[in-house]
Write a protein that holds these residues in place. Sequence first.
Motif, PDB file in Angstrom:
ATOM      1  N   ASP A  40      33.067  37.500  34.204  1.00 21.08           N
ATOM      2  CA  ASP A  40      33.828  37.136  35.406  1.00 21.08           C
ATOM      3  C   ASP A  40      35.295  36.921  35.066  1.00 21.08           C
ATOM      4  O   ASP A  40      36.200  37.373  35.775  1.00 21.08           O
ATOM      5  CB  ASP A  40      33.272  35.854  36.031  1.00 21.08           C
ATOM      6  CG  ASP A  40      31.865  36.009  36.563  1.00 21.08           C
ATOM      7  OD1 ASP A  40      31.540  37.113  37.025  1.00 21.08           O
ATOM      8  OD2 ASP A  40      31.096  35.039  36.499  1.00 21.08           O
ATOM      9  N   ASP A  41      35.532  36.225  33.976  1.00 20.45           N
ATOM     10  CA  ASP A  41      36.882  35.812  33.605  1.00 20.45           C
ATOM     11  C   ASP A  41      37.780  37.005  33.273  1.00 20.45           C
ATOM     12  O   ASP A  41      39.007  36.896  33.311  1.00 20.45           O
ATOM     13  CB  ASP A  41      36.809  34.865  32.404  1.00 20.45           C
ATOM     14  CG  ASP A  41      37.965  33.885  32.391  1.00 20.45           C
ATOM     15  OD1 ASP A  41      38.308  33.370  33.473  1.00 20.45           O
ATOM     16  OD2 ASP A  41      38.545  33.658  31.315  1.00 20.45           O
ATOM     17  N   MET A  42      37.173  38.143  32.955  1.00 20.84           N
ATOM     18  CA  MET A  42      37.961  39.336  32.617  1.00 20.84           C
ATOM     19  C   MET A  42      38.499  40.051  33.843  1.00 20.84           C
ATOM     20  O   MET A  42      39.460  40.818  33.760  1.00 20.84           O
ATOM     21  CB  MET A  42      37.099  40.308  31.805  1.00 20.84           C
ATOM     22  CG  MET A  42      36.707  39.817  30.430  1.00 20.84           C
ATOM     23  SD  MET A  42      35.438  40.871  29.678  1.00 20.84           S
ATOM     24  CE  MET A  42      36.276  42.459  29.653  1.00 20.84           C
ATOM     25  N   GLU A  43      37.878  39.832  35.008  1.00 24.35           N
ATOM     26  CA  GLU A  43      38.206  40.610  36.213  1.00 24.35           C
ATOM     27  C   GLU A  43      39.254  39.898  37.060  1.00 24.35           C
ATOM     28  O   GLU A  43      39.025  39.564  38.213  1.00 24.35           O
ATOM     29  CB  GLU A  43      36.935  40.860  37.031  1.00 24.35           C
ATOM     30  CG  GLU A  43      35.801  41.491  36.261  1.00 24.35           C
ATOM     31  CD  GLU A  43      36.137  42.911  35.816  1.00 24.35           C
ATOM     32  OE1 GLU A  43      37.121  43.486  36.316  1.00 24.35           O
ATOM     33  OE2 GLU A  43      35.417  43.440  34.952  1.00 24.35           O
ATOM     34  N   ARG A  44      40.427  39.677  36.505  1.00 24.30           N
ATOM     35  CA  ARG A  44      41.448  38.890  37.204  1.00 24.30           C
ATOM     36  C   ARG A  44      42.309  39.784  38.088  1.00 24.30           C
ATOM     37  O   ARG A  44      43.459  40.102  37.766  1.00 24.30           O
ATOM     38  CB  ARG A  44      42.298  38.127  36.201  1.00 24.30           C
ATOM     39  CG  ARG A  44      41.488  37.135  35.368  1.00 24.30           C
ATOM     40  CD  ARG A  44      42.362  36.217  34.553  1.00 24.30           C
ATOM     41  NE  ARG A  44      41.575  35.230  33.816  1.00 24.30           N
ATOM     42  CZ  ARG A  44      42.095  34.164  33.215  1.00 24.30           C
ATOM     43  NH1 ARG A  44      43.383  33.940  33.243  1.00 24.30           N
ATOM     44  NH2 ARG A  44      41.305  33.315  32.569  1.00 24.30           N
ATOM     45  N   VAL A 168      37.181  38.064  40.246  1.00 26.23           N
ATOM     46  CA  VAL A 168      36.611  37.058  39.350  1.00 26.23           C
ATOM     47  C   VAL A 168      35.289  36.534  39.908  1.00 26.23           C
ATOM     48  O   VAL A 168      34.367  36.204  39.166  1.00 26.23           O
ATOM     49  CB  VAL A 168      37.602  35.892  39.133  1.00 26.23           C
ATOM     50  CG1 VAL A 168      36.945  34.729  38.408  1.00 26.23           C
ATOM     51  CG2 VAL A 168      38.825  36.387  38.348  1.00 26.23           C
ATOM     52  N   MET A 169      35.183  36.515  41.242  1.00 24.41           N
ATOM     53  CA  MET A 169      34.012  35.934  41.894  1.00 24.41           C
ATOM     54  C   MET A 169      32.826  36.885  41.981  1.00 24.41           C
ATOM     55  O   MET A 169      31.669  36.452  41.952  1.00 24.41           O
ATOM     56  CB  MET A 169      34.389  35.484  43.313  1.00 24.41           C
ATOM     57  CG  MET A 169      35.344  34.317  43.349  1.00 24.41           C
ATOM     58  SD  MET A 169      34.605  32.807  42.712  1.00 24.41           S
ATOM     59  CE  MET A 169      33.325  32.524  43.927  1.00 24.41           C
ATOM     60  N   THR A 170      33.075  38.189  42.118  1.00 27.36           N
ATOM     61  CA  THR A 170      31.977  39.112  42.386  1.00 27.36           C
ATOM     62  C   THR A 170      32.420  40.542  42.135  1.00 27.36           C
ATOM     63  O   THR A 170      33.617  40.804  41.918  1.00 27.36           O
ATOM     64  CB  THR A 170      31.491  38.962  43.851  1.00 27.36           C
ATOM     65  OG1 THR A 170      30.308  39.729  44.059  1.00 27.36           O
ATOM     66  CG2 THR A 170      32.555  39.406  44.840  1.00 27.36           C
ATOM     67  N   ASP A 171      31.457  41.477  42.186  1.00 21.85           N
ATOM     68  CA  ASP A 171      31.769  42.891  42.036  1.00 21.85           C
ATOM     69  C   ASP A 171      31.459  43.610  43.347  1.00 21.85           C
ATOM     70  O   ASP A 171      31.197  42.977  44.372  1.00 21.85           O
ATOM     71  CB  ASP A 171      30.990  43.494  40.861  1.00 21.85           C
ATOM     72  CG  ASP A 171      29.483  43.326  41.006  1.00 21.85           C
ATOM     73  OD1 ASP A 171      29.011  43.001  42.118  1.00 21.85           O
ATOM     74  OD2 ASP A 171      28.767  43.512  40.009  1.00 21.85           O
ATOM     75  N   GLY A 172      31.493  44.959  43.313  1.00 17.71           N
ATOM     76  CA  GLY A 172      31.295  45.722  44.542  1.00 17.71           C
ATOM     77  C   GLY A 172      29.941  45.490  45.181  1.00 17.71           C
ATOM     78  O   GLY A 172      29.833  45.310  46.399  1.00 17.71           O
TER      79      GLY A 172
END
Length: 374
Positions: A40-44, A168-172
């Motif tokens: 999660d932390d990588m998807e900023r 950071v919270m979710t993906d597609g």
Amino acid sequence: MAILAPSPTSLVFKVRRCEPQLIAPAKPTPHEFKLLSDVDDMERCQIPVTQFYRFDHSMQGKDPVIVIREALAQTLGFYYPFAGRLREGPDSKFTVECTGEGAIFIEADAGVTLDHFVDAPHPPFWFMDELLFDVPSSGEMLNCPLLLIQVTRPKCRGFIFALRFNHVMTDGIGIVQFMNAMACMWRCHTIALRLNPEDDVRLIYIVNVRDRFCPRLPAGYYGNAIVASAILTTVGKLCQNPIEYALELVKTAKTNVSEEYARSLIDLMVIKSRPRLPMVRSYIVSDLTRVRSRDVNFGWGKAVYRGLAKVFPEPNKEPINFYIPLKNSKGDNGILVPVYLQSLAMERFLKELHCMLKDQSDSNPMSKLIISSL
């Protein structure tokens, strides 16, 4: 057949927006902190998506703004971390503080119909800033709303749903689950109004049985290990009792699943773990044809277009290219492939692509390829 995208000035229209609102959960939610994973932390970054819906006669008299605003409040009651804010903890890691402050919602009207978007809406959307207004100071990572939604009513009585979410919270797949939950909130509410309180309802609960075997499943097993368990009740009991009643039904369904019952349904398979792949600099292609966002139905049917609102990379991020499902006005299904490349590489790519398309067009006159170049 090659069709170039319209220029940025070929479609001009006015959008009247109301003041942005903060929509809080419809019911009290816990105030707590949720830790985020390293993934999660990588998807900023912030990801914008959009859905175009045509008018549906079954929704005559229904305002999509009211429907979606109410559904958002109801859904945030269950997905309450989305109503919170990101905070920075030790070692610069993010956590979610579940504050219940809510998500941003914007009501808007546009002086245009969906037919103005040529054959079928597709990126690049030069006008996306009109359909998803970037509320000042709302797009930062920390201490900002995690969702921004704008519902725009065009003159044709359909609507355009646009959403920006914090990656950071979710993906597609996760955000489509959230959107489906919103749609379900509205549809289930309208269906419940028409049901007889004595109508039977079968609740089916999916039970993970990985820890119910003796001996336990071997390490490395990743086959199916879930079974369904059903409980019968009535609409009246579900509506008249507190939520604890439904929770007890779920607990009963879970308890009813024994090892013997599970073994009768599962064919076990053990395979070796996959080797770890080396880390390399990536050129990413994401297949959105498997993300079923077009099925999100608020009552107006399936979306005419669903997918990313913008296809450009975030600063300091690897460029991402997408396969986006597309259906034109004739009902032909296809795949839209927005491609992001550096300028020199794009020039070479377009030359090669045009040569390939010319050869294919000469050999197959029925070819229906659409190019949307920037």
